[in-house]
Design an enzyme around this catalytic site. Sequence first.
Site, PDB file in Angstrom:
ATOM      1  N   PHE A 173       0.795  -1.227   0.000  1.00 26.01           N
ATOM      2  CA  PHE A 173       0.000   0.000   0.000  1.00 26.01           C
ATOM      3  C   PHE A 173       0.832   1.284   0.000  1.00 26.01           C
ATOM      4  O   PHE A 173       0.338   2.351  -0.335  1.00 26.01           O
ATOM      5  CB  PHE A 173      -0.928   0.026   1.235  1.00 26.01           C
ATOM      6  CG  PHE A 173      -0.232   0.479   2.503  1.00 26.01           C
ATOM      7  CD1 PHE A 173      -0.083   1.837   2.776  1.00 26.01           C
ATOM      8  CD2 PHE A 173       0.312  -0.428   3.396  1.00 26.01           C
ATOM      9  CE1 PHE A 173       0.582   2.262   3.929  1.00 26.01           C
ATOM     10  CE2 PHE A 173       0.975  -0.013   4.538  1.00 26.01           C
ATOM     11  CZ  PHE A 173       1.118   1.342   4.805  1.00 26.01           C
ATOM     12  N   CYS A 221       9.714   1.705   3.300  1.00 28.85           N
ATOM     13  CA  CYS A 221      10.553   0.574   3.708  1.00 28.85           C
ATOM     14  C   CYS A 221      11.992   1.022   3.901  1.00 28.85           C
ATOM     15  O   CYS A 221      12.797   0.267   4.442  1.00 28.85           O
ATOM     16  CB  CYS A 221      10.455  -0.552   2.702  1.00 28.85           C
ATOM     17  SG  CYS A 221      11.167  -0.077   1.138  1.00 28.85           S
ATOM     18  N   GLU A 235       9.326  -4.084  13.279  1.00 31.39           N
ATOM     19  CA  GLU A 235       9.009  -3.034  12.301  1.00 31.39           C
ATOM     20  C   GLU A 235       7.774  -2.279  12.786  1.00 31.39           C
ATOM     21  O   GLU A 235       6.737  -2.899  13.057  1.00 31.39           O
ATOM     22  CB  GLU A 235       8.746  -3.646  10.927  1.00 31.39           C
ATOM     23  CG  GLU A 235       8.405  -2.581   9.893  1.00 31.39           C
ATOM     24  CD  GLU A 235       8.229  -3.106   8.474  1.00 31.39           C
ATOM     25  OE1 GLU A 235       7.653  -4.198   8.297  1.00 31.39           O
ATOM     26  OE2 GLU A 235       8.649  -2.402   7.539  1.00 31.39           O
TER      27      GLU A 235
HETATM   28  P1  NAD Z   1       1.360  -6.633   3.187  1.00 34.79           P
HETATM   29  O1  NAD Z   1       2.355  -7.721   3.303  1.00 34.79           O
HETATM   30  O2  NAD Z   1       0.234  -6.589   4.159  1.00 34.79           O
HETATM   31  O3  NAD Z   1       0.658  -6.697   1.726  1.00 34.79           O
HETATM   32  C1  NAD Z   1       1.430  -6.782   0.552  1.00 34.79           C
HETATM   33  C2  NAD Z   1       0.599  -7.524  -0.502  1.00 34.79           C
HETATM   34  O4  NAD Z   1       0.339  -8.856  -0.045  1.00 34.79           O
HETATM   35  C3  NAD Z   1      -0.754  -6.872  -0.758  1.00 34.79           C
HETATM   36  O5  NAD Z   1      -0.988  -6.855  -2.152  1.00 34.79           O
HETATM   37  C4  NAD Z   1      -1.737  -7.759  -0.007  1.00 34.79           C
HETATM   38  O6  NAD Z   1      -2.990  -7.838  -0.632  1.00 34.79           O
HETATM   39  C5  NAD Z   1      -1.064  -9.121   0.002  1.00 34.79           C
HETATM   40  N1  NAD Z   1      -1.333  -9.878   1.232  1.00 34.79           N
HETATM   41  C6  NAD Z   1      -1.477  -9.367   2.502  1.00 34.79           C
HETATM   42  N2  NAD Z   1      -1.681 -10.367   3.380  1.00 34.79           N
HETATM   43  C7  NAD Z   1      -1.655 -11.521   2.680  1.00 34.79           C
HETATM   44  C8  NAD Z   1      -1.798 -12.895   3.040  1.00 34.79           C
HETATM   45  N3  NAD Z   1      -1.997 -13.266   4.299  1.00 34.79           N
HETATM   46  N4  NAD Z   1      -1.716 -13.821   2.058  1.00 34.79           N
HETATM   47  C9  NAD Z   1      -1.498 -13.456   0.776  1.00 34.79           C
HETATM   48  N5  NAD Z   1      -1.367 -12.160   0.377  1.00 34.79           N
HETATM   49  C10 NAD Z   1      -1.429 -11.210   1.309  1.00 34.79           C
HETATM   50  O7  NAD Z   1       2.176  -5.254   3.164  1.00 34.79           O
HETATM   51  P2  NAD Z   1       1.596  -3.772   3.236  1.00 34.79           P
HETATM   52  O8  NAD Z   1       1.076  -3.525   4.607  1.00 34.79           O
HETATM   53  O9  NAD Z   1       0.715  -3.504   2.069  1.00 34.79           O
HETATM   54  O10 NAD Z   1       2.934  -2.923   3.009  1.00 34.79           O
HETATM   55  C11 NAD Z   1       3.816  -2.582   4.041  1.00 34.79           C
HETATM   56  C12 NAD Z   1       4.963  -3.566   4.132  1.00 34.79           C
HETATM   57  O11 NAD Z   1       5.664  -3.624   2.897  1.00 34.79           O
HETATM   58  C13 NAD Z   1       5.999  -3.148   5.169  1.00 34.79           C
HETATM   59  O12 NAD Z   1       6.410  -4.291   5.870  1.00 34.79           O
HETATM   60  C14 NAD Z   1       7.128  -2.576   4.334  1.00 34.79           C
HETATM   61  O13 NAD Z   1       8.406  -2.625   4.942  1.00 34.79           O
HETATM   62  C15 NAD Z   1       7.061  -3.462   3.125  1.00 34.79           C
HETATM   63  N6  NAD Z   1       7.685  -2.842   1.967  1.00 34.79           N
HETATM   64  C16 NAD Z   1       8.906  -3.317   1.596  1.00 34.79           C
HETATM   65  C17 NAD Z   1       9.571  -2.749   0.525  1.00 34.79           C
HETATM   66  C18 NAD Z   1      10.929  -3.233   0.120  1.00 34.79           C
HETATM   67  O14 NAD Z   1      11.432  -2.771  -0.884  1.00 34.79           O
HETATM   68  N7  NAD Z   1      11.550  -4.140   0.845  1.00 34.79           N
HETATM   69  C19 NAD Z   1       8.960  -1.694  -0.192  1.00 34.79           C
HETATM   70  C20 NAD Z   1       7.704  -1.254   0.203  1.00 34.79           C
HETATM   71  C21 NAD Z   1       7.072  -1.838   1.298  1.00 34.79           C
END
Ligand code: NAD
Length: 497
Positions: free
Chosen positions: A157, A289, A390
């Site tokens: 997101f 991130c 985090e």
């Molecule tokens: P999230 O893991 O909740 O969701 C990411 C994606 O996975 C979404 O499209 C979501 O629909 C899907 N998803 C969520 N829960 C799921 C499940 N149980 N099973 C299958 N799919 C699932 O992450 P978020 O809250 O959207 O984003 C924030 C996180 O992303 C933070 O931890 C941040 O550090 C990380 N992030 C990392 C980077 C990087 O480059 N390493 C970049 C941006 C964000």
Amino acid sequence: MSSAVTTQVTDLQNYVNGAWRRSAATEYFDVTNPATAKLLARTPLSTSADVDAAVQAAADAFPAWRRTPPGERVQYLFKLKNLLEENLDDLARVITLENGKTFAEARAELRRAIENVEVACGIPMMMQGYNLEDVTPGVDEMQIRQPLGVVAAIVPFNFPAMVSYWFLPYAIACGNSFILKPSERVPLSMHRAFELLEKTGLPKGVVNLVNGGKEVVNALCDHPQVRAISFVGSTPVAKHVYSRSAASGKRMQCQGGAKNHVIVLPDADMELATQIISDSAFGCAGQRCLAVSVAVTIGEAQKTFRDCIAHAASSIRVGNGLDAGVQMGPVITRESKQRIESLISAGVGEGAKPILDGRNTKIPKYESGNFLTPTVLDGLPTNSQLANTEIFGPVLSLIHANSIDEAMEFLRRSPYGNQASLFTTSGSAARKFRYEAPAGNIGINIGVAAPMAYFPFSGWKESFFGILHGQGRDAVEFFTECKIVIERWSRQETRKF
Ligand code: NAD
């Protein structure tokens, strides 16, 4: 602005085979403006049948698309770049509406997205292989790169537009067909981006958009025709996607969560360090991130930095990201605000002293928004649970160490390795840090070490699962399969001419 956000409340559609289609979903996710709590749209929680339809469309499009010369394929990206430039403010507004970050931050995000489109326009050069004549007399050998087929990306997101562009432009420029699953919390930015992609005239099925949550993710992981998945999100989901997709033999790159440290040496330019670290920790409400979340001060930097950062953080203007002068917006959801507040309380319970406390914030006119103000926790014990958790919110923890070696020990103990930064005026300290720091993206007097599109976005330890990263040359390798050809032609053939 897009029809999706001007009309009252829209149930979003998927984009499959060059057309907008209703999903088979029976459940929807409410998309709300984090600053006002106003309902903006509803995301269909699409089904595995929707994924099947998108994979079929992408598979049907692939044979002709891979035969389209790379120089022709990138013409669509040149068009996309122009459309993104022309619609920049409109897109930035959509990002702010659904994500909450400020309009300036949304514009900056889009610049990074466009940069990836520009780099992918170089695919006719970047995708080239190499060769050698006469590996044995009369025999030549070459390495060529070919697209994989149907590939997919699943994104988070916090950068509703940019993260998709770490993958989409490279994937299609290399000749793959592509499926995107945006975050169900912020689907409008990519809805708008796909309206622009449609205007480029890309052949149907080359790019597809499937909205949804878990069911879509799991269906993509399991689908035998999806050859590769790019994932960005939290570490537990990154691990889940990595292992589930590996079970069906896919190529994977999964970027996970982070807990980024900055070390501040006493010789640092304290004014510069404070400004940059404050921007890193509190920009985008800490939902980056690459946000710095732990500052480790050495020697007398403990007092100077603590005083300076408290002053800088307390002067940040928090509010609706669309209002002029606002420097920090809300966090994404009410649950997220509650989670961050309870983590601050946990840190205080573990012995940290809040020198700025952003809990229970109410912003006049936006009482329903998910606001916190910048929080600074001083003296967080290094063995506390919060030190390795985090937070993903506007919270900076301060830790003190007696030497750079002691500080590096904290970094080594961290489960994450997305980014590490150092502030100093010493070249040898900088070199030591670059050499030893256990993280994939390193900043020297830099607060957000976000690689430009022509370098891979690295990440180590629990922050990345896979080998090839997003962006740059890694992206080209990830989205292509390498083939080795060894060739011999009979001399008798030549004699005919
Ligand atoms: P999230 O893991 O909740 O969701 C990411 C994606 O996975 C979404 O499209 C979501 O629909 C899907 N998803 C969520 N829960 C799921 C499940 N149980 N099973 C299958 N799919 C699932 O992450 P978020 O809250 O959207 O984003 C924030 C996180 O992303 C933070 O931890 C941040 O550090 C990380 N992030 C990392 C980077 C990087 O480059 N390493 C970049 C941006 C964000």
